[in-house]
Design an enzyme around this catalytic site. Structure first.
Site, PDB file in Angstrom:
ATOM      1  CB  ALA A  49     -44.129  58.266  29.818  1.00 51.78           C
ATOM      2  CG  ASN A  59     -39.230  58.496  21.214  1.00 49.71           C
ATOM      3  OD1 ASN A  59     -38.110  58.172  21.603  1.00 49.71           O
ATOM      4  ND2 ASN A  59     -39.522  59.741  20.898  1.00 49.71           N
ATOM      5  CB  SER A  82     -47.390  56.735  28.289  1.00 47.39           C
ATOM      6  OG  SER A  82     -48.276  57.658  27.690  1.00 47.39           O
ATOM      7  CG  HIS A  99     -50.926  59.452  24.953  1.00 45.51           C
ATOM      8  ND1 HIS A  99     -50.483  59.933  23.742  1.00 45.51           N
ATOM      9  CD2 HIS A  99     -49.961  59.747  25.841  1.00 45.51           C
ATOM     10  CE1 HIS A  99     -49.292  60.489  23.895  1.00 45.51           C
ATOM     11  NE2 HIS A  99     -48.963  60.397  25.159  1.00 45.51           N
ATOM     12  CB  THR A 158     -57.980  64.634  42.784  1.00 43.94           C
ATOM     13  OG1 THR A 158     -58.182  65.514  43.889  1.00 43.94           O
ATOM     14  CG2 THR A 158     -59.179  63.701  42.648  1.00 43.94           C
ATOM     15  CB  CYS A 165     -41.460  65.679  22.678  1.00 38.13           C
ATOM     16  SG  CYS A 165     -42.720  64.648  23.454  1.00 38.13           S
TER      17      CYS A 165
END
Length: 455
Positions: free
Chosen positions: A125, A205, A253, A255, A293, A379
């Site tokens: 994200a 969050n 996101s 996870h 990739t 974070c």
């Protein structure tokens, strides 16, 4: 099976003696596969100088979630024998990986009501937010110079906006009410002719509040302004429909929904088409928007997690709601001075952010070492400053310092909730016994009326 046979053959060929090779360590579970950079002592675990009786129970689901074993099962073949590069067009290995990527793309798109052609895979994200905020404004820089966001956004959105300000763009940071919800009239009045983007997080969050997405989308549509949302904490937890929300861009996101770390997605609307300037140059993968990739196993994991979320979202919601109620009632039934941060009506139930009066926050966190919880966003948790999200709600600094975020998820048990209640109550009572302020409050003294002497 094929991988183990090849490995055994290679060991036999490389062994200089006839003695059998040492047995390979077989990991029997995902828990056993965890790296162990701590000291296992007979009396518990010692890590970073802290001794605890064992691995703590995990209540930090907003920071990250464990990989669902069913997701891991879907991923493993693409690590072991279906390992082709999905961009290799000349052989079976590439074809089957490409098919797996596109199947996963369709599963993610189905969960949010989008077309698979509107999804770009990213590393998470944070990258999706950077592409959205900076990419849109850079693409339309000649005509659009203004961004609107909120004071309670994730750090990566706020930092992207500050980066734009350094480049000469204007940014309006909308305040939120005491419940964490934005004022729609303020949003409407903040829009200007040169507004190029409105960015509002769907589910916060730190405090779990759910913004009025359909109303925000309606206002943006009325003024023909692109609407971006960070939906990392919303995906798989609340129903998402990109058309009902009228979002132009949406960050996702893996996870946070029991998929692996390192994978996310960006929804980009095709009609009306939204354009971005790529933030990374390379081989032109993912329609040139995100070169590099595509990691097939991670993408497959995110697709499997989204498919499970679609099937089990309603059941998970009922179960997690009951656990949240058990946690809150359990704590409030035994101690006073407990405040819920953010709206209780417009809230994702797996996020419970509480402040405890007359308790020092760092001491409370350290005392709860048997419970893995946090004081806010992972974070920003390295900072000793009180949460900027709680300050935006108008929470006083002393209460903002005492906040604990409990994150409840799919694998949380009633026994874990009961143990968390027990430990929280014990620690709060212990700290309050040492607090002269709490003694004064119990004696009926109004602390706010006290004139403290200056020394």
């Amino acid at each position: 099976m094929m991988a183990s046979k090849l490995l055994a053959s290679a060991l036999r060929r490389s062994s200089p003696s006839t003695a059998p090779p040492p047995p390979l360590r077989r990991l029997l579970s995902t828990a056993a596969a965890v790296a162990e950079p701590y000291e296992e002592a007979s009396s518990g675990v010692v890590m970073k100088g802290v001794r605890i009786s064992g691995r703590p129970l995990y209540l930090d689901m907003q920071a990250t979630s464990p990989v669902d074993p069913r997701v891991l099962d879907a991923m493993l073949p693409f690590y072991l024998h279906r390992y082709g590069n999905p961009h290799s067009r000349t052989h079976l290995y590439g074809w089957e990986s490409d098919l797996a990527v596109e199947s996963a793309r369709a599963r993610v798109a189905a969960l949010v009501g989008a077309s698979p052609k509107e999804l770009v895979f990213t590393s998470g994200a944070t990258e999706s937010n950077n592409i959205s905020v900076k990419g849109v404004m850079h693409f339309y820089r000649d005509k659009k110079r203004h961004v609107i966001t909120t004071q309670t956004e994730h750090k990566c959105v706020l930092d992207s906006c500050r980066h734009l300000q350094q480049e000469g763009f204007d940014v309006t940071y909308l305040p939120v009410g005491p419940d964490g919800i934005i004022d729609l009239d303020r949003l409407r009045s903040a829009i200007r002719p040169d507004t190029g983007l409105v960015s509002v997080m769907a589910v916060n969050n730190e405090i779990g509040v759910i913004q009025p997405m359909e109303e925000i989308g309606g206002i943006c549509k009325e003024f023909n302004v692109p609407f971006h949302t960070d939906a990392a904490q919303a995906l798989g937890k609340i129903p998402i429909d990109v058309d009902k929300w009228n979002v132009s861009l949406m960050s996702l996101s893996g996870h946070k929904i029991y998929a692996p770390k390192g994978i996310g997605a960006l929804y980009m609307r095709r009609r009306p088409r939204i354009r971005v300037e790529p933030q990374m140059n390379g081989g032109g993968q993912e329609r040139g928007i995100r070169s590099g990739t595509v990691p097939t196993p991670l993408v497959v994991g995110m697709g499997a997690a989204c498919e499970l979320a679609m099937k089990e979202m309603e059941y998970d919601h009922r179960r997690i709601s009951a656990l949240q109620e058990r946690l809150l009632n359990g704590i409030r039934g035994k101690i006073d001075g407990v405040v819920v941060n953010g709206s209780m009506e417009r809230r994702y139930t797996g996020n419970l952010n509480l402040s405890f009066a007359y308790v020092e926050g760092e001491s409370l966190l350290m005392g709860l070492k048997e419970v893995a919880v946090s004081s806010g966003s992972a974070c920003t948790s390295a900072s000793l400053e009180p949460s900027y999200v709680l300050r935006a709600l108008g929470v006083e600094e002393d209460m903002a310092h005492t906040s604990i975020r409990y994150g409840i998820g799919r694998f949380t048990t009633e026994e874990e909730i009961d143990r968390a209640v027990e430990l929280t109550v014990q620690q709060v009572e212990k700290l309050r016994e040492m607090s002269p302020l709490y003694e004064m409050v119990k004696d009926g003294i109004d602390i706010k009326s006290i004139q403290w002497a200056q020394h």
